[in-house]
Design an enzyme around this catalytic site. Structure first.
Site, PDB file in Angstrom:
ATOM      1  N   TYR A  44       0.826  -1.112  -0.226  1.00  0.00           N
ATOM      2  CA  TYR A  44      -0.027   0.002  -0.022  1.00  0.00           C
ATOM      3  C   TYR A  44       0.732   1.307   0.052  1.00  0.00           C
ATOM      4  O   TYR A  44       1.884   1.397   0.825  1.00  0.00           O
ATOM      5  CB  TYR A  44      -0.995  -0.207   1.255  1.00  0.00           C
ATOM      6  CG  TYR A  44      -2.405  -0.003   0.849  1.00  0.00           C
ATOM      7  CD1 TYR A  44      -2.854   0.737  -0.147  1.00  0.00           C
ATOM      8  CD2 TYR A  44      -3.006  -1.235   1.369  1.00  0.00           C
ATOM      9  CE1 TYR A  44      -4.393   0.562  -0.171  1.00  0.00           C
ATOM     10  CE2 TYR A  44      -4.340  -1.579   0.841  1.00  0.00           C
ATOM     11  CZ  TYR A  44      -4.941  -0.619   0.119  1.00  0.00           C
ATOM     12  OH  TYR A  44      -6.264  -0.633  -0.286  1.00  0.00           O
ATOM     13  N   ASP A 190      -6.125  13.352 -25.383  1.00  0.00           N
ATOM     14  CA  ASP A 190      -6.170  11.702 -25.088  1.00  0.00           C
ATOM     15  C   ASP A 190      -5.511  11.143 -26.054  1.00  0.00           C
ATOM     16  O   ASP A 190      -6.122  10.764 -27.314  1.00  0.00           O
ATOM     17  CB  ASP A 190      -7.501  11.239 -24.764  1.00  0.00           C
ATOM     18  CG  ASP A 190      -7.824   9.951 -24.377  1.00  0.00           C
ATOM     19  OD1 ASP A 190      -6.375   9.164 -24.565  1.00  0.00           O
ATOM     20  OD2 ASP A 190      -8.559   9.361 -23.973  1.00  0.00           O
ATOM     21  N   LYS A 219      -1.596   0.149 -25.650  1.00  0.00           N
ATOM     22  CA  LYS A 219      -1.879  -0.021 -27.063  1.00  0.00           C
ATOM     23  C   LYS A 219      -0.504  -0.027 -27.838  1.00  0.00           C
ATOM     24  O   LYS A 219      -0.030  -1.092 -27.863  1.00  0.00           O
ATOM     25  CB  LYS A 219      -2.938   1.185 -27.236  1.00  0.00           C
ATOM     26  CG  LYS A 219      -4.338   1.099 -26.658  1.00  0.00           C
ATOM     27  CD  LYS A 219      -5.237   2.247 -26.876  1.00  0.00           C
ATOM     28  CE  LYS A 219      -6.665   2.025 -25.968  1.00  0.00           C
ATOM     29  NZ  LYS A 219      -6.582   2.759 -24.809  1.00  0.00           N
ATOM     30  N   ARG A 225      -1.558  -2.781 -18.940  1.00  0.00           N
ATOM     31  CA  ARG A 225      -2.752  -2.077 -18.857  1.00  0.00           C
ATOM     32  C   ARG A 225      -2.557  -1.040 -17.873  1.00  0.00           C
ATOM     33  O   ARG A 225      -2.246  -1.225 -16.758  1.00  0.00           O
ATOM     34  CB  ARG A 225      -3.968  -3.018 -18.542  1.00  0.00           C
ATOM     35  CG  ARG A 225      -4.071  -3.991 -19.678  1.00  0.00           C
ATOM     36  CD  ARG A 225      -5.636  -4.611 -19.361  1.00  0.00           C
ATOM     37  NE  ARG A 225      -6.772  -3.690 -20.211  1.00  0.00           N
ATOM     38  CZ  ARG A 225      -7.057  -3.729 -21.461  1.00  0.00           C
ATOM     39  NH1 ARG A 225      -6.119  -4.778 -22.050  1.00  0.00           N
ATOM     40  NH2 ARG A 225      -7.811  -3.177 -22.095  1.00  0.00           N
TER      41      ARG A 225
HETATM   42  N1  DSN Z   1     -11.755   0.783 -25.816  1.00  0.00           N
HETATM   43  C1  DSN Z   1     -10.732   1.050 -26.410  1.00  0.00           C
HETATM   44  C2  DSN Z   1     -10.471   0.900 -27.862  1.00  0.00           C
HETATM   45  O1  DSN Z   1     -10.820  -0.402 -28.297  1.00  0.00           O
HETATM   46  O2  DSN Z   1     -10.246   1.389 -28.721  1.00  0.00           O
HETATM   47  C3  DSN Z   1     -10.438   2.328 -26.012  1.00  0.00           C
HETATM   48  O3  DSN Z   1     -10.066   2.584 -24.581  1.00  0.00           O
END
Ligand code: DSN
Length: 383
Positions: A44, A190, A219, A225
């Site tokens: 924590y 974003d 991504k 994540r």
């Molecule tokens: N849900 C994601 C996507 O597939 O683009 C973005 O957070």
């Protein structure tokens, strides 16, 4: 052994065998997975390095500071960084709360035109708390910068948001900055989808232009994540307190460790080559669909994804997604600009090349896959 490990093994096999074309997914390294699965999950550490509510934080303080510095190197920026957001959605909420009050007006790209759920969709908390208004895309599918300016002048938003989940073209951040200056709005980006391209110099950077930048790390950044927030130094306190205690409790130090390794990997020369290949492969696959007579939103792509508009093919995005699943190709249905069908059906599919480029797919492999998808679509047309 727990049943959970059987399930994980089945998913490992699925990931190994399928052709993964979901534009927001990728395969992170063993090192990232090891860090995320480490003993750091036991700790924590509410608060920030040097200012914690718990004892025993000496090592996680070092980790969090290292993670922050490494991300500043990735984006060549001196912006303040908060590495604690649990996800992109958490990062966006904290970013909003740092500069907005309930009821304030925000201008963003609508979900149906490529935006994201947390960019003010009425079914999401963002759309319930703030007064979101939207700019659109032109008839080809490009962001309509005239509409952006007209809406900004009409609604006088407190914040203007650039960023998308399904937009295949370069986003012109300078144009957003000019409009923000004209109406006195904060400028937030974003960059979740294109963060890897920005890190590798394959997309213009929002740093120096935006007041706040949010991203996910899984991504095109190919990590664990999670979320990150970058902001101009003058907003640092506001952003930090919007994350903790504003919207989150204890940070996930095992995930922060995974984010630090993600940043280390993004600094390697081979990461730049990887991203260049992602973009090259995306253009090759997209052009093959165009050659085969498909309608592609905006007529092409500049980044890691493209959108097939299937309205002229007599099949829905849902049907194509499901039929592709049956042959081991994973992609997702997606709304297209001026969508006529519901988000559960859709007239399009979104295709991305980040994950399979990680697996070593070449342009030729992506071209072959385009033909396989075409066969699937033609088989549906006969039904
Ligand atoms: N849900 C994601 C996507 O597939 O683009 C973005 O957070």
């Amino acid at each position: 052994m727990s049943r959970v490990f059987d399930i994980i093994e089945k998913e490992r096999k699925r990931q190994a065998e399928n052709i993964e074309l979901i534009a927001s997914e990728n395969f992170c390294s063993e090192a990232v997975q090891r860090a995320v699965g480490s003993c750091l999950t036991n700790k924590y550490s509410e608060g920030y390095p040097g200012r914690r509510y718990y004892g025993g934080c000496v090592h996680v303080d070092e980790l969090e500071e290292y993670c922050i510095e490494t991300w500043q190197k990735v984006f060549k920026t001196d912006y303040h960084v908060n590495v604690q957001p649990h996800s992109g959605s958490s990062a966006n909420f904290a970013a909003y709360l740092s500069v907005l009050k309930a009821g304030d007006t925000v201008l963003s790209l609508e979900l149906n035109n490529g935006g994201h759920l947390t960019h003010g969709s009425p079914v999401n908390l963002s759309g319930k708390i703030f007064n979101f208004v939207f700019y659109g895309v032109d008839e080809k599918g490009y962001i309509d910068y005239d509409d952006l300016r007209a809406k900004a002048l009409a609604y006088k938003p407190k914040l203007i948001l650039a960023g998308a989940s399904a937009y295949p073209r370069i986003i012109e951040f300078e144009k957003f900055r000019t409009v923000c200056d004209e109406v006195g709005a904060f400028f937030m980006v974003d960059m979740a989808h294109i963060a890897g391209l920005i890190a590798a110099g394959c997309h213009p950077s929002p740093f120096g232009l935006a007041d706040i930048v949010t991203t996910t790390t899984h991504k095109t950044l190919r990590g664990t994540r999670g979320g990150l927030i970058f902001c101009k130094q003058e907003l640092a306190k506001k952003v930090d307190s919007a994350v903790f205690p504003g919207t989150q409790g204890g940070p996930l130090q095992h995930v922060i460790a995974g984010k630090a390794i993600t940043a280390e990997e993004a600094l390697l020369p081979e990461y730049k080559t990887y991203i260049e290949n992602v973009v090259k492969n995306c253009k090759a696959m997209c052009n093959e669909f165009i050659q085969m007579g498909y309608t592609v939103v905006t007529g092409g792509t500049d980044n890691h994804l493209f959108l097939l508009d299937l309205s002229d093919k007599g099949v829905t995005g849902k049907a194509v997604q499901e039929a592709c699943d049956e042959v081991g190709i994973t992609l997702n249905k997606n709304c297209v600009p001026n969508e006529k069908l519901s988000p559960m059906l859709t007239s399009g599919v979104r295709i991305g090349t980040a994950a399979m480029t990680t697996k070593g797919f070449t342009a030729e492999d992506f071209i072959k896959t385009a033909h396989r998808i075409d066969e699937v679509i033609r088989s549906l047309q006969g039904k």
